[in-house]
Scaffold this motif. Structure first.
Motif, PDB file in Angstrom:
ATOM      1  N   ILE A 110       0.869  -1.179   0.000  1.00  0.00           N
ATOM      2  CA  ILE A 110       0.000   0.000   0.000  1.00  0.00           C
ATOM      3  C   ILE A 110       0.904   1.227   0.000  1.00  0.00           C
ATOM      4  N   SER A 111       0.630   2.187  -0.857  1.00  0.00           N
ATOM      5  CA  SER A 111       1.479   3.378  -0.923  1.00  0.00           C
ATOM      6  C   SER A 111       0.633   4.615  -1.154  1.00  0.00           C
ATOM      7  N   GLY A 112       1.209   5.767  -0.824  1.00  0.00           N
ATOM      8  CA  GLY A 112       0.516   7.029  -1.034  1.00  0.00           C
ATOM      9  C   GLY A 112       1.241   8.167  -0.344  1.00  0.00           C
ATOM     10  N   LYS A 113       0.535   9.284  -0.222  1.00  0.00           N
ATOM     11  CA  LYS A 113       1.058  10.460   0.471  1.00  0.00           C
ATOM     12  C   LYS A 113       0.260  10.639   1.751  1.00  0.00           C
ATOM     13  N   GLY A 114       0.915  11.195   2.748  1.00  0.00           N
ATOM     14  CA  GLY A 114       0.238  11.397   4.011  1.00  0.00           C
ATOM     15  C   GLY A 114       0.958  12.414   4.867  1.00  0.00           C
TER      16      GLY A 114
ATOM     17  N   ASP B 229      -3.450   9.307   2.901  1.00  0.00           N
ATOM     18  CA  ASP B 229      -4.346  10.000   1.975  1.00  0.00           C
ATOM     19  C   ASP B 229      -5.616   9.218   1.679  1.00  0.00           C
ATOM     20  N   ASP B 230      -5.631   7.916   1.973  1.00  0.00           N
ATOM     21  CA  ASP B 230      -6.847   7.122   1.749  1.00  0.00           C
ATOM     22  C   ASP B 230      -7.768   7.121   2.976  1.00  0.00           C
ATOM     23  N   GLY B 231      -7.399   7.903   4.001  1.00  0.00           N
ATOM     24  CA  GLY B 231      -8.212   8.008   5.208  1.00  0.00           C
ATOM     25  C   GLY B 231      -7.777   7.098   6.342  1.00  0.00           C
TER      26      GLY B 231
END
Length: 87
Positions: free
Chosen positions: A2-6, A55-57
């Motif tokens: 799982i990857s993203g910005k936060g 960023d996905d909550g």
């Protein structure tokens, strides 16, 4: 993975933008890495639990484990949300 910005929120309430990657581990834990730009992380942060706001909550309670020049490893668990039995 799982990857993203936060945002990494320190115990002192400081908000640091990060990019993250993590995997779920056996038993409901997580392990991953954060990439950050700019200022270095205070070594004192390694003693405190922090929160990673994805960023996905998703909200993750994390502890930093290993550090490099532009990234840092972490371990943790999903945070319990107020009024909810599961995140």
């Amino acid at each position: 993975m799982i990857s993203g910005k936060g945002v990494l929120v320190t115990k002192d309430g400081e908000h640091r933008p990060v990019t993250y990657e993590y995997v779920r581990t056996v038993g409901g834990g997580i392990a991953g890495q954060l990439a950050y730009a700019g200022a270095t992380l205070d070594p004192g942060l390694f003693a405190d639990e922090m929160q990673l706001q994805c960023d996905d909550g998703a909200l993750l309670n994390v502890a930093l484990s290993l550090t490099g020049d532009t990234d840092v490893g972490f371990v943790g668990r999903r945070a319990e949300r107020a009024g909810s039995a599961h995140a």
